[in-house]
Design an enzyme around this catalytic site. Structure first.
Site, PDB file in Angstrom:
ATOM      1  N   GLU A   1       0.819  -1.112  -0.043  1.00  0.00           N
ATOM      2  CA  GLU A   1       0.104   0.017  -0.018  1.00  0.00           C
ATOM      3  C   GLU A   1       1.045   1.076  -0.164  1.00  0.00           C
ATOM      4  O   GLU A   1       1.923   1.328   0.874  1.00  0.00           O
ATOM      5  CB  GLU A   1      -0.900  -0.014   1.161  1.00  0.00           C
ATOM      6  CG  GLU A   1      -1.837   1.128   1.345  1.00  0.00           C
ATOM      7  CD  GLU A   1      -2.705   1.269   2.499  1.00  0.00           C
ATOM      8  OE1 GLU A   1      -2.892   0.503   3.291  1.00  0.00           O
ATOM      9  OE2 GLU A   1      -3.433   2.344   2.643  1.00  0.00           O
TER      10      GLU A   1
ATOM     11  N   ARG B   1       5.171 -12.419  10.129  1.00  0.00           N
ATOM     12  CA  ARG B   1       6.064 -11.158   9.547  1.00  0.00           C
ATOM     13  C   ARG B   1       7.327 -11.180  10.164  1.00  0.00           C
ATOM     14  O   ARG B   1       7.611 -11.840  11.401  1.00  0.00           O
ATOM     15  CB  ARG B   1       5.395 -10.039   9.649  1.00  0.00           C
ATOM     16  CG  ARG B   1       4.956  -9.704  11.201  1.00  0.00           C
ATOM     17  CD  ARG B   1       3.567  -8.793  11.365  1.00  0.00           C
ATOM     18  NE  ARG B   1       4.176  -7.495  11.011  1.00  0.00           N
ATOM     19  CZ  ARG B   1       3.293  -6.899   9.752  1.00  0.00           C
ATOM     20  NH1 ARG B   1       2.454  -7.382   9.291  1.00  0.00           N
ATOM     21  NH2 ARG B   1       3.540  -5.575   9.689  1.00  0.00           N
TER      22      ARG B   1
ATOM     23  N   LYS C   1       4.518   1.056   9.274  1.00  0.00           N
ATOM     24  CA  LYS C   1       4.702   2.095   8.575  1.00  0.00           C
ATOM     25  C   LYS C   1       4.107   3.354   9.266  1.00  0.00           C
ATOM     26  O   LYS C   1       4.252   4.364   9.480  1.00  0.00           O
ATOM     27  CB  LYS C   1       3.631   2.078   7.370  1.00  0.00           C
ATOM     28  CG  LYS C   1       4.770   1.299   6.335  1.00  0.00           C
ATOM     29  CD  LYS C   1       4.214   1.178   4.674  1.00  0.00           C
ATOM     30  CE  LYS C   1       2.994   0.163   4.780  1.00  0.00           C
ATOM     31  NZ  LYS C   1       2.633   0.027   3.526  1.00  0.00           N
TER      32      LYS C   1
END
Ligand code: ATP
Ligand code: MG
Length: 503
Positions: A36, A262, A272
């Protein structure tokens, strides 16, 4: 431990291999990396990039770069550009397969219309608060919306008018009609379209309704013919919805979503959102601050693409969450530079050394090896003269045990040069600080060995005072002093101003 040349193996690669053996997807392997564009990529994304592009490359497959840009308020072209640059820099190529979820907005709208026609989606007028309330909790089932039973005709009309901009932001949503009593909250009639008047970085003001991640992602994968849709574990509970949407619609293909753990790294934060906070609040100089775990930051800090790829290979891919020590990342860089970087000598905190028995004005060229790991890199000449600088830390007036470097009366080796012995220590009268050392050298020890075979324990690097060049050296430590800055158990509030944990 694997290195760059050995092939990787993990549970995802095993699944792909099995699928190939069974000729699933007609033997095709097609993956995608779907960031994204709401921030810069970080080392966690690097894991995903290496996995997706790696698996494609290993199987004669393809990997797409797709921007998952359904959230116009957070997204920006600056991010799009940095992401493309980072992926390329890491050594991966999407050829002509650069896609944007926003390119599919028209198709997604059509798919949503199909769902309505099949009685599988409805327009709901509940307020955001009521939506939450009706959703229920992990322990309580949700409640049906009073709008759930709207007719297909009414839903089609309302959805079309949502698109036409007749309704206020947030006043209505389109929801999938699944099961409000499902134990999986994602399946309780999830929102698939919302009204949002925001300028999109690509489609501008064309749309005032935007599809949600869950609706967009599976359909984008399908439109692109993805075979294996790899994502992180937090999407495990979204998989039933991923499959549900594709099962309701007549789609080109039904990719298999596979989740992996992750990457978490010690001494830093990774999401982020948190990195953006550090940037916006000025704790760092930008997304590419060399202390940031972003790919741009790591690059500025001196990381090589090879070292990052090798790091990703070493940490592997698994289902279990864990935190990797940042020391492993640093080790991977050192290992890479060790093989390829030319050595030079530099002194960070200089201490002057005068070789009192070395002729004034004389300069000798000492031969130094450019890279001890790689003889092909050859040798260079380093000037040696009467006045040198050594590292302040390499001298102790009162050396503790096990300190083998220079001290009064002690003999050490100057790398590629001579043995020297400290005969005098000059200090500042006022502060008592050591300002200069006087040493003698043994002319018989040129090159760093002695004919009589006597041993010295320390070898110091040095520069000739009059030949050395001034340099600006930036010394960085970790971004956080805490090992797990984002961990609530370690005090939480990863940047609580009362706790000076941020370096
Ligand atoms: P963050 O949570 O750090 O903000 P994100 O998941 O929102 O990241 P996306 O742009 O949605 O970021 O991620 C693109 C891809 O990278 C996704 O497939 C995601 O699963 C993967 N990814 C993100 N963070 C990590 C990580 N720490 N380790 C491995 N893969 C990751
Ligand atoms: Mg995300």
């Amino acid at each position: 431990m694997t290195t760059d040349n050995t092939p990787s193996s993990d549970f995802i690669r095993n699944i792909v291999a099995e699928d190939l053996k069974a000729n699933k997807n007609n033997g095709r392997v097609h993956t995608r990396f779907p960031p994204e564009p709401n921030g810069y990529l970080h080392i966690g994304h690097c894991k995903s990039i290496c996995l997706n592009f790696g698996i494609a490359a290993e199987n004669d497959g393809l990997c797409n770069l797709r921007f998952d840009d359904t959230n116009p308020t957070k997204e920006d072209v600056e991010y799009v550009e940095s992401i493309m640059e980072n992926v390329r820099w890491l050594g991966f190529d999407w050829d002509d397969r650069l896609f944007y979820a926003s390119d599919y907005f028209e198709k997604l709208y059509e798919f949503a219309t199909r769902l309505i026609e099949k009685g599988k989606a409805y327009v709901c007028d509940l307020s955001p608060e009521d939506l939450r309330e009706y959703r229920g909790t992990l322990t309580e089932p949700g409640k049906d919306s009073p709008y759930r039973t709207r007719s297909v005709t009414e839903n089609l009309d309302l959805f079309q008018r949502m698109r036409a901009g007749e309704f206020e932001d947030g006043s209505r949503v389109l929801r999938a009609k699944i099961n409000m009593a499902s134990p999986n909250l994602n399946m309780r009639d999830p929102v698939i379209y919302r009204i949002l008047r925001a300028k999109h970085h690509r489609t501008g003001d064309k749309w005032c309704i935007y599809p949600t991640y869950d609706f967009t992602h599976c359909l984008s994968d399908s439109i692109e013919g993805i075979t294996h849709s790899l994502c992180t574990l937090e999407f495990e509970d979204n998989r039933p919805l991923y499959d549900w949407v594709l099962d309701q619609l007549d789609v080109p293909c039904h990719p298999q979503q596979i989740e992996f753990a992750r990457l978490n790294l010690s001494h830093t934060v990774m999401s982020k959102r948190k990195l953006l906070e550090l940037v916006e609040q000025g704790h760092v100089t930008g997304w590419d601050d060399p202390r940031m775990p972003t790919i741009s930051g790591l690059k500025r800090r001196g990381y090589t693409p090879e070292s990052l790829r090798n790091f990703c290979k070493r940490i592997g891919v698994a289902k279990r969450e864990s935190t990797v020590d940042i020391a492993l990342l640093e080790h991977c860089l050192r290992e890479d530079l060790n093989k390829r970087a030319q050595r030079v000598m530099g002194v960070l905190r200089p201490l002057k050394v005068v070789i009192v028995n070395y002729p004034e004005g004389q300069v000798e060229e000492m031969e130094a090896i450019n890279n001890p790991e790689d003889p092909d890199m050859g040798v260079r000449k380093v000037p040696f003269s009467r006045v040198l600088y050594i590292e302040r830390d390499d001298f102790r007036e009162d050396p503790p045990r096990k300190f083998f470097r220079l001290a009064p009366g002690r003999e050490v080796r100057l790398r590629y040069a001579y043995y020297i012995t400290c005969v005098d220590v000059v200090k500042d009268d006022e502060t008592g600080e050591v300002t200069e050392l006087h040493c003698t050298y043994d002319p018989e020890t040129k090159g760093g060995g002695s004919p009589d075979g006597r041993k010295v324990k320390g070898t110091l690097h040095w520069v000739s005072a009059s030949h050395s060049l001034a340099a600006e050296v930036r010394v960085y430590d970790h971004l956080f002093t805490k090992e797990h800055p984002a961990d609530e158990k370690e005090g939480g509030g990863f940047q609580d101003p009362s706790e000076p944990e941020l370096i």
